[in-house]
Enzyme design. Structure first.
Site, PDB file in Angstrom:
ATOM      1  N   MET A  69       0.854  -1.194   0.000  1.00 45.31           N
ATOM      2  CA  MET A  69       0.000   0.000   0.000  1.00 45.31           C
ATOM      3  C   MET A  69       0.892   1.248   0.000  1.00 45.31           C
ATOM      4  O   MET A  69       1.989   1.236   0.553  1.00 45.31           O
ATOM      5  CB  MET A  69      -0.925  -0.001   1.217  1.00 45.31           C
ATOM      6  CG  MET A  69      -1.973  -1.098   1.171  1.00 45.31           C
ATOM      7  SD  MET A  69      -3.075  -1.062   2.598  1.00 45.31           S
ATOM      8  CE  MET A  69      -3.958   0.482   2.340  1.00 45.31           C
ATOM      9  N   GLU A  87      -6.832  -2.721  -7.851  1.00 49.04           N
ATOM     10  CA  GLU A  87      -7.189  -3.570  -6.700  1.00 49.04           C
ATOM     11  C   GLU A  87      -7.530  -4.990  -7.152  1.00 49.04           C
ATOM     12  O   GLU A  87      -8.510  -5.589  -6.686  1.00 49.04           O
ATOM     13  CB  GLU A  87      -8.378  -2.966  -5.929  1.00 49.04           C
ATOM     14  CG  GLU A  87      -8.210  -1.531  -5.502  1.00 49.04           C
ATOM     15  CD  GLU A  87      -7.149  -1.332  -4.423  1.00 49.04           C
ATOM     16  OE1 GLU A  87      -6.584  -2.316  -3.924  1.00 49.04           O
ATOM     17  OE2 GLU A  87      -6.870  -0.169  -4.108  1.00 49.04           O
ATOM     18  N   VAL A 102     -11.025  -3.256   3.962  1.00 49.07           N
ATOM     19  CA  VAL A 102     -10.793  -2.095   3.085  1.00 49.07           C
ATOM     20  C   VAL A 102     -10.426  -0.900   3.944  1.00 49.07           C
ATOM     21  O   VAL A 102     -11.028  -0.672   4.990  1.00 49.07           O
ATOM     22  CB  VAL A 102     -12.067  -1.824   2.240  1.00 49.07           C
ATOM     23  CG1 VAL A 102     -11.939  -0.538   1.452  1.00 49.07           C
ATOM     24  CG2 VAL A 102     -12.330  -3.000   1.302  1.00 49.07           C
ATOM     25  N   CYS A 142       8.937  -1.410   6.063  1.00 47.92           N
ATOM     26  CA  CYS A 142       9.971  -2.299   5.532  1.00 47.92           C
ATOM     27  C   CYS A 142       9.902  -3.632   6.275  1.00 47.92           C
ATOM     28  O   CYS A 142       9.201  -3.759   7.283  1.00 47.92           O
ATOM     29  CB  CYS A 142      11.352  -1.656   5.670  1.00 47.92           C
ATOM     30  SG  CYS A 142      11.911  -1.585   7.390  1.00 47.92           S
TER      31      CYS A 142
END
Ligand SMILES: Nc1ncnc2c1ncn2[C@@H]1O[C@H](COP(=O)(O)OP(=O)(O)O)[C@@H](O)[C@H]1O
Ligand SMILES: Cc1cn([C@H]2C[C@H](O)[C@@H](COP(=O)(O)O)O2)c(=O)[nH]c1=O
Ligand SMILES: [Zn+2]
Length: 199
Positions: free
Chosen positions: A18, A90, A168, A178
């Protein structure tokens, strides 16, 4: 980018965590196809109503008109006879059938551009992305910036308490991290940040 072939179809996959820029890159490619006078249709899963019911919207508020769908097969009936390019955002929400649909479109000679999450919040491959990446001609992996340490981020940290795979959400529910800073269960959000060039 690549010198694309002529007269055959292919699949491009844009994957990553994301906030890594998948939607921005999808919008960029679609706009360039439109500048090239190509006939384009863009789709997104109906489940994704975060920013808008119909438009594909990036976290930076770039927008593109799209058709919301529940199932990947609906794409066929929304195509015009002259459609040359199909964009899907998506794609991880469309289930395994999206792989066969993309394959069929590419076999028909269309350029298919898919953007989707390659890992879920636990860092597990997010099906059907691995299958789609396996059959794609081109795969681009985007990286965000880790919200904790500033390193390149390939994971999405869930910062709200749910163990469901599909939840969602955007900022406030997830942040990019990370591999060192990511944990496989919901965690505390990092401190909020304002972007400024000068103090
Ligand atoms: N930590 C971050 N790292 C990179 N981009 C971020 C971060 N937080 C917010 N953003 C914003 O997110 C944008 C990318 O949004 P978007 O294309 O919708 O990503 P994705 O579709 O991969 O979730 C960036 O251009 C930037 O404006
Ligand atoms: C990691 C993860 C994400 N989701 C949801 C959250 C968002 O609605 C989308 C991803 O959107 P983006 O354009 O890539 O920012 O997926 C989810 O349901 N489950 C997860 O594990
Ligand atoms: Zn980090």
């Amino acid at each position: 980018m690549h010198q694309f072939p002529k007269d055959i179809g292919w699949i491009e996959v844009i994957c990553g965590s994301m906030f890594s820029g998948k939607t921005e890159e999808l919008i960029r490619r679609v706009k360039r196809a439109l500048y090239g006078r190509q006939k384009v249709r863009v789709f997104k899963p109906r489940i994704d109503t975060r920013y808008d019911d119909t438009q594909v919207v990036s976290h930076s508020q770039l927008k593109l008109t799209s058709l919301p769908i529940e199932r990947a097969e609906e794409i066929f009936r929304h195509l015009a006879p002259d459609t040359q390019v199909v964009g899907i955002d998506e794609v991880q929400f469309l289930g395994g059938e999206v792989v066969q649909v993309c394959e069929a479109l590419a076999q028909k000679g269309l350029r298919v551009i898919c953007a989707g999450l390659d890992q879920d919040y636990q860092g597990r491959p997010f099906e059907p992305m691995p299958q789609l990446m396996a059959v794609a001609e081109y795969v681009t992996k985007e990286l965000a910036i880790c919200a904790v340490c500033g390193n390149p981020a390939n994971r999405s940290q869930r910062i709200i308490g749910s163990g469901e795979r599909v939840v969602v959400g955007a900022a406030g529910a997830y942040e990019p991290r990370c591999r060192k800073c990511h944990v496989a269960e919901p965690a505390e959000a990092s401190p909020p940040q304002t972007l400024k060039l000068f103090d």
